[in-house]
Design an enzyme around this catalytic site. Structure first.
Site, PDB file in Angstrom:
ATOM      1  N   GLY A 248     -10.288   3.583   7.908  1.00 39.86           N
ATOM      2  CA  GLY A 248     -10.433   2.212   8.363  1.00 39.86           C
ATOM      3  C   GLY A 248     -11.713   1.493   8.046  1.00 39.86           C
ATOM      4  O   GLY A 248     -11.837   0.303   8.326  1.00 39.86           O
ATOM      5  N   GLU A 290     -10.555   9.955   7.626  1.00 37.81           N
ATOM      6  CA  GLU A 290      -9.500   9.774   6.616  1.00 37.81           C
ATOM      7  C   GLU A 290      -9.645   8.482   5.846  1.00 37.81           C
ATOM      8  O   GLU A 290      -8.784   7.605   5.926  1.00 37.81           O
ATOM      9  CB  GLU A 290      -8.147   9.695   7.335  1.00 37.81           C
ATOM     10  CG  GLU A 290      -7.529  11.001   7.624  1.00 37.81           C
ATOM     11  CD  GLU A 290      -6.385  10.853   8.619  1.00 37.81           C
ATOM     12  OE1 GLU A 290      -5.785  11.882   8.920  1.00 37.81           O
ATOM     13  OE2 GLU A 290      -6.113   9.742   9.095  1.00 37.81           O
ATOM     14  N   PRO A 291     -10.716   8.312   5.097  1.00 39.08           N
ATOM     15  CA  PRO A 291     -10.872   7.070   4.351  1.00 39.08           C
ATOM     16  C   PRO A 291      -9.883   6.966   3.187  1.00 39.08           C
ATOM     17  O   PRO A 291      -9.652   7.944   2.482  1.00 39.08           O
ATOM     18  CB  PRO A 291     -12.304   7.176   3.814  1.00 39.08           C
ATOM     19  CG  PRO A 291     -12.552   8.653   3.711  1.00 39.08           C
ATOM     20  CD  PRO A 291     -11.808   9.276   4.862  1.00 39.08           C
ATOM     21  N   GLY A 292      -9.302   5.813   3.031  1.00 41.55           N
ATOM     22  CA  GLY A 292      -8.444   5.554   1.864  1.00 41.55           C
ATOM     23  C   GLY A 292      -9.080   4.442   1.057  1.00 41.55           C
ATOM     24  O   GLY A 292      -9.650   4.641  -0.016  1.00 41.55           O
ATOM     25  N   ARG A 293      -9.048   3.239   1.652  1.00 44.41           N
ATOM     26  CA  ARG A 293      -9.574   2.046   0.997  1.00 44.41           C
ATOM     27  C   ARG A 293     -11.015   2.234   0.517  1.00 44.41           C
ATOM     28  O   ARG A 293     -11.353   1.913  -0.615  1.00 44.41           O
ATOM     29  CB  ARG A 293      -9.533   0.885   2.009  1.00 44.41           C
ATOM     30  CG  ARG A 293      -9.830  -0.464   1.420  1.00 44.41           C
ATOM     31  CD  ARG A 293     -10.006  -1.497   2.555  1.00 44.41           C
ATOM     32  NE  ARG A 293      -8.896  -1.536   3.482  1.00 44.41           N
ATOM     33  CZ  ARG A 293      -7.788  -2.269   3.342  1.00 44.41           C
ATOM     34  NH1 ARG A 293      -7.658  -3.053   2.299  1.00 44.41           N
ATOM     35  NH2 ARG A 293      -6.830  -2.240   4.245  1.00 44.41           N
ATOM     36  N   ARG A 330      -0.810  -7.989  -1.903  1.00 43.57           N
ATOM     37  CA  ARG A 330      -1.654  -8.123  -0.712  1.00 43.57           C
ATOM     38  C   ARG A 330      -1.945  -9.573  -0.318  1.00 43.57           C
ATOM     39  O   ARG A 330      -2.129  -9.860   0.846  1.00 43.57           O
ATOM     40  CB  ARG A 330      -2.945  -7.300  -0.862  1.00 43.57           C
ATOM     41  CG  ARG A 330      -2.652  -5.799  -0.994  1.00 43.57           C
ATOM     42  CD  ARG A 330      -3.882  -4.928  -0.838  1.00 43.57           C
ATOM     43  NE  ARG A 330      -4.408  -4.942   0.508  1.00 43.57           N
ATOM     44  CZ  ARG A 330      -5.472  -5.616   0.893  1.00 43.57           C
ATOM     45  NH1 ARG A 330      -6.164  -6.310   0.022  1.00 43.57           N
ATOM     46  NH2 ARG A 330      -5.860  -5.599   2.150  1.00 43.57           N
ATOM     47  N   CYS A 361       9.777 -15.202  -9.478  1.00 50.27           N
ATOM     48  CA  CYS A 361      10.477 -16.397  -9.005  1.00 50.27           C
ATOM     49  C   CYS A 361      10.365 -16.451  -7.496  1.00 50.27           C
ATOM     50  O   CYS A 361      11.320 -16.144  -6.768  1.00 50.27           O
ATOM     51  CB  CYS A 361      11.928 -16.348  -9.438  1.00 50.27           C
ATOM     52  SG  CYS A 361      12.070 -16.501 -11.194  1.00 50.27           S
ATOM     53  N   GLU A 362       9.192 -16.805  -7.024  1.00 55.26           N
ATOM     54  CA  GLU A 362       8.895 -16.760  -5.600  1.00 55.26           C
ATOM     55  C   GLU A 362       7.601 -17.556  -5.413  1.00 55.26           C
ATOM     56  O   GLU A 362       6.564 -17.167  -5.952  1.00 55.26           O
ATOM     57  CB  GLU A 362       8.706 -15.270  -5.234  1.00 55.26           C
ATOM     58  CG  GLU A 362       8.289 -14.987  -3.858  1.00 55.26           C
ATOM     59  CD  GLU A 362       9.409 -14.327  -3.041  1.00 55.26           C
ATOM     60  OE1 GLU A 362      10.472 -13.993  -3.588  1.00 55.26           O
ATOM     61  OE2 GLU A 362       9.186 -14.189  -1.844  1.00 55.26           O
ATOM     62  N   TYR A 390      -4.253   0.192  -2.281  1.00 53.68           N
ATOM     63  CA  TYR A 390      -3.073  -0.548  -1.824  1.00 53.68           C
ATOM     64  C   TYR A 390      -2.589  -1.584  -2.836  1.00 53.68           C
ATOM     65  O   TYR A 390      -2.111  -2.646  -2.463  1.00 53.68           O
ATOM     66  CB  TYR A 390      -3.345  -1.199  -0.447  1.00 53.68           C
ATOM     67  CG  TYR A 390      -3.777  -0.191   0.600  1.00 53.68           C
ATOM     68  CD1 TYR A 390      -2.898   0.806   1.028  1.00 53.68           C
ATOM     69  CD2 TYR A 390      -5.063  -0.197   1.134  1.00 53.68           C
ATOM     70  CE1 TYR A 390      -3.284   1.753   1.965  1.00 53.68           C
ATOM     71  CE2 TYR A 390      -5.467   0.749   2.065  1.00 53.68           C
ATOM     72  CZ  TYR A 390      -4.574   1.727   2.472  1.00 53.68           C
ATOM     73  OH  TYR A 390      -4.953   2.661   3.402  1.00 53.68           O
TER      74      TYR A 390
HETATM   75  N1  LLP Z   1      -5.248   7.417   8.275  1.00 58.80           N
HETATM   76  C1  LLP Z   1      -4.108   6.876   8.729  1.00 58.80           C
HETATM   77  C2  LLP Z   1      -3.313   7.600   9.701  1.00 58.80           C
HETATM   78  C3  LLP Z   1      -3.689   5.623   8.244  1.00 58.80           C
HETATM   79  O1  LLP Z   1      -2.573   5.095   8.715  1.00 58.80           O
HETATM   80  C4  LLP Z   1      -4.462   4.961   7.278  1.00 58.80           C
HETATM   81  C5  LLP Z   1      -4.049   3.668   6.743  1.00 58.80           C
HETATM   82  C6  LLP Z   1      -5.641   5.566   6.821  1.00 58.80           C
HETATM   83  C7  LLP Z   1      -6.011   6.790   7.354  1.00 58.80           C
HETATM   84  C8  LLP Z   1      -6.538   4.949   5.777  1.00 58.80           C
HETATM   85  O2  LLP Z   1      -7.098   3.760   6.193  1.00 58.80           O
HETATM   86  P1  LLP Z   1      -8.154   3.017   5.237  1.00 58.80           P
HETATM   87  O3  LLP Z   1      -9.392   3.869   5.185  1.00 58.80           O
HETATM   88  O4  LLP Z   1      -7.526   2.873   3.919  1.00 58.80           O
HETATM   89  O5  LLP Z   1      -8.397   1.716   5.903  1.00 58.80           O
HETATM   90  N2  LLP Z   1      -1.427  -1.763   3.201  1.00 58.80           N
HETATM   91  C9  LLP Z   1      -2.546  -2.242   4.005  1.00 58.80           C
HETATM   92  C10 LLP Z   1      -3.324  -1.100   4.604  1.00 58.80           C
HETATM   93  C11 LLP Z   1      -2.481  -0.217   5.480  1.00 58.80           C
HETATM   94  C12 LLP Z   1      -3.249   0.935   6.022  1.00 58.80           C
HETATM   95  C13 LLP Z   1      -2.327   1.953   6.586  1.00 58.80           C
HETATM   96  N3  LLP Z   1      -2.957   3.114   7.100  1.00 58.80           N
HETATM   97  C14 LLP Z   1      -3.459  -3.099   3.120  1.00 58.80           C
HETATM   98  O6  LLP Z   1      -3.130  -3.301   1.960  1.00 58.80           O
HETATM   99  O7  LLP Z   1      -4.467  -3.617   3.607  1.00 58.80           O
END
Ligand code: LLP
Length: 431
Positions: A248, A290-293, A330, A361-362, A390
């Protein structure tokens, strides 16, 4: 500049990880996702170092692979000694086919089917992050059939509002995810887990939302989770070995947004956790994040070719590109901000206000509104920054548009990690 991997060369061309984006577009075609592998590795290292320094060995980051899932990213995560968060059999399949050691995979999701559970066990997923009572019973049953004891963490909702976009906020009590602490469902889930012999409970998980810039929501979540843990220790005699605080942390998409110092945030959260544990008489658990972004977003850039330029006198200007919501939904979904430029004309004056539109087409297929660019011509290259998270993972074939190729940049070289979808790929399952 938005990020330190962005620069401009003597030809006035945009460079990403010191490579000319115009040359890359000529070589690989457009639209093109470009990933800076060195930046991805740098981010993994920041999280690993900060977590180990704050909490010692056994505390580590998991890359949330929903942000970007493809075989190459799992190979990089294996190489970087990261854990991963996976949320579907598709992600599990991709990771395990890429040779990722699945004992370091954590399986999430609010609706794991019985088939998903069996598949995850067959592929050797290390930990299930269980979302509720019926799932727990299904995991226990599948583990019994397989003759194993499955490691499980419980996903709890701490009841936090992280002040982010409602669609990416997940820790509030009315969330579809996890068991609520304030409703008592979390405590009853722990009791159920402890009562099942094919479940090995190893701790608690929460994820409060995404694109969060402040540290305070993470601190509040940790406080609530530790308070819960202390309560359970008293009533059920169980003390959690691990606490997973989810992902997050925010990422800078525009110059106005702050640059987060992830290591500093982690040490701030750590100080609070240690103090709280001391006051509650708890051992400091192993802390996972759990970083993703924040691992992949600013390691990514998308380059498109500009096509039609439409000026509506007295109203607005449109610059249409050869991609759009199919490779980056997004803006259509969240009105997400992005920084846009003309990659082949970085030094030209930006005096043309416009909306950057996709090819579908949107009417809602837009990448950004209120952008200032040098007045584009057909054939100019439009670059959108911070698209590593994402984008590819949320791409679609709407209007039967193929997904772009993805190229990785490493130490001055480039290579294709995901090839461009062909017409055959698009019609592959049609009978
Ligand atoms: N852990 C869990 C359980 C999650 O559900 C998520 C993201 C993460 C970790 C990673 O979060 P991050 O570090 O990436 O913020 N599609 C949306 C984002 C959805 C996030 C879903 N869960 C977007 O494009 O902004």
């Amino acid at each position: 500049m938005l990020c330190d991997n962005i620069s401009v060369n003597g030809k006035g061309h945009l460079c990403f990880a010191r490579q000319d984006v115009v040359t890359l577009a000529e070589k690989y075609g457009t639209p093109l996702y470009i990933m800076d592998e060195d930046k991805v590795r740098e981010k993994c290292a920041i999280y690993k170092k900060a977590l180990t320094e704050a909490f010692g060995n056994g505390s580590f980051p998991l890359y949330a692979s929903k942000a970007l899932s493809c075989k190459q990213i799992y190979r990089i995560m294996k190489d970087e000694n990261m854990g991963i968060d996976v949320v579907s059999p598709g992600e599990i399949y991709t990771a395990s086919e890429a040779g990722f050691p699945m004992a370091r995979a954590f399986f999430h999701g609010n609706n794991k089917t019985d088939a998903d559970i069996r598949f995850a066990m067959d592929r050797g997923v290390g930990v299930f992050v269980c979302d509720g009572e019926d799932e727990l019973l299904a995991i226990d049953k599948a583990a019994a059939e397989k003759g194993i004891k499955q490691r499980v963490m419980l996903r709890l909702t701490p009841g936090i509002d992280p002040h982010t976009h409602a669609k990416i906020s997940t820790g509030k009590v009315d969330s579809k995810f996890g068991a609520g602490i304030e409703t008592g469902q979390a405590a009853s889930l722990v009791a159920t887990a402890l009562g099942h012999k094919n479940i090995e409970l190893c701790g608690y998980h929460c994820h409060i939302g995404s694109q969060i810039f402040e540290i305070s929501p993470f601190i509040s979540a940790a406080d609530i989770m530790l308070g819960f843990s202390a309560g359970i220790k008293k009533t059920l005699g169980y003390e959690a070995e691990m606490l997973n605080l989810g992902g997050g942390m925010g990422v800078r998409y525009t110059e106005e947004q702050p640059q987060i110092d992830y290591a500093r945030n982690i040490s701030g959260i750590a100080a609070e956790i240690k103090e709280k544990c001391a006051s509650l008489g708890l051992k400091v658990p192993k802390i996972l994040m759990e970083p993703g972004r924040s691992i992949v977003a600013d390691a990514g850039l998308t380059v498109y070719e500009a096509g039609s330029i439409k000026q509506i006198p007295g109203f607005k200007n449109y610059v249409s590109i050869d991609g759009g919501m199919t490779d980056n939904p997004r803006y259509a979904l969240y009105e997400a901000p992005y920084t846009v430029c003309l990659a082949n004309r970085m030094e030209d004056k930006k005096d043309f206000p416009c909306t950057v539109a996709g090819r579908c087409c949107e009417s809602g297929d837009l990448i950004q509104e209120g952008v200032l660019l040098p007045k584009p011509k057909r054939g100019d290259l439009v670059a959108v920054f911070t698209t590593g998270a994402y984008n590819y993972s949320m791409a679609s074939n709407y209007n039967r548009v193929g997904r772009p190729a993805m190229v990785f940049l490493r130490g001055g070289d480039s290579y294709v990690a995901v090839r461009r979808e062909s017409f055959e790929d698009i019609a592959r399952n049609d009978i």
